[in-house]
Motif scaffolding. Structure first.
Motif, PDB file in Angstrom:
ATOM      1  N   ALA A 116      -4.498  -0.962  -1.347  1.00  0.00           N
ATOM      2  CA  ALA A 116      -4.538  -1.007   0.111  1.00  0.00           C
ATOM      3  C   ALA A 116      -5.146  -2.292   0.646  1.00  0.00           C
ATOM      4  N   ALA A 131      -3.301   0.509   6.263  1.00  0.00           N
ATOM      5  CA  ALA A 131      -3.179  -0.844   5.728  1.00  0.00           C
ATOM      6  C   ALA A 131      -1.802  -1.438   6.025  1.00  0.00           C
ATOM      7  N   THR A 154       2.266   1.791  -3.617  1.00  0.00           N
ATOM      8  CA  THR A 154       1.216   2.134  -4.586  1.00  0.00           C
ATOM      9  C   THR A 154       0.364   3.316  -4.129  1.00  0.00           C
ATOM     10  N   GLY A 163      -1.715   3.671  -1.706  1.00  0.00           N
ATOM     11  CA  GLY A 163      -3.064   3.311  -1.306  1.00  0.00           C
ATOM     12  C   GLY A 163      -3.910   2.690  -2.387  1.00  0.00           C
ATOM     13  N   ASN A 220     -10.598   2.117   0.165  1.00  0.00           N
ATOM     14  CA  ASN A 220      -9.989   2.317  -1.148  1.00  0.00           C
ATOM     15  C   ASN A 220     -11.012   2.796  -2.166  1.00  0.00           C
ATOM     16  N   ALA A 276      -5.663   4.529   3.810  1.00  0.00           N
ATOM     17  CA  ALA A 276      -5.394   3.552   2.761  1.00  0.00           C
ATOM     18  C   ALA A 276      -3.918   3.155   2.709  1.00  0.00           C
ATOM     19  N   THR A 277      -3.021   4.058   3.013  1.00  0.00           N
ATOM     20  CA  THR A 277      -1.599   3.720   2.929  1.00  0.00           C
ATOM     21  C   THR A 277      -1.044   3.288   4.285  1.00  0.00           C
ATOM     22  N   PHE A 310     -10.750  -2.127   4.381  1.00  0.00           N
ATOM     23  CA  PHE A 310      -9.742  -1.487   3.543  1.00  0.00           C
ATOM     24  C   PHE A 310     -10.188  -1.416   2.080  1.00  0.00           C
ATOM     25  N   PRO A 321       0.803  -1.222   0.000  1.00  0.00           N
ATOM     26  CA  PRO A 321       0.000   0.000   0.000  1.00  0.00           C
ATOM     27  C   PRO A 321       0.840   1.278   0.000  1.00  0.00           C
TER      28      PRO A 321
END
Length: 114
Positions: free
Chosen positions: A39, A99, A34, A36, A66, A95-96, A62, A31
């Motif tokens: 994620a 996760a 990328t 998030g 996302n 999300a980042t 999650f 995550p």
């Protein structure tokens, strides 16, 4: 001679166990690398591997974060200020960072009583 499927499945040591520390670190990097976009991948891997209700719940959460973040990005104009900007940043952080931390700091195995 036929083998007992239940005994053979129970004898496998890797089934139901969480990935090792190196594998968890690699999953936690997904995550972050990328930003998030992927994620839910670490949570989905843990859910498929262990299959507990908590792991599936985390995967659903999650995935929802996302989807919400992607919808928010599509609907938010480029020059964003105020609450829309705060919502973008919070969804991106969950999300980042959320996760990745869930993958690193979550329960390490099903038998762990944490």
């Amino acid at each position: 001679m036929k083998h007992d499927v239940g005994a053979a499945t129970a004898a496998r040591s890797g089934t139901g166990a969480a990935p090792g520390l190196l594998a968890r670190a690699a999953l936690a990097a997904v995550p972050v690398v990328t930003l998030g976009m992927l994620a839910a991948v670490p949570s989905l891997v843990l859910a498929f591997r262990r299959g507990t209700r908590a792991d599936w719940s985390a995967a659903v959460i999650f995935t929802a974060v996302n989807v919400a973040w992607l919808a928010d990005v599509m609907l938010t104009p480029v020059d964003t200020h105020g609450l829309q900007y705060v919502a973008d940043v919070l969804l991106l952080l969950v999300a980042t960072v959320g996760a990745a931390l869930h993958c690193l700091l979550g329960r390490s195995s099903v038998s762990d009583p944490r």
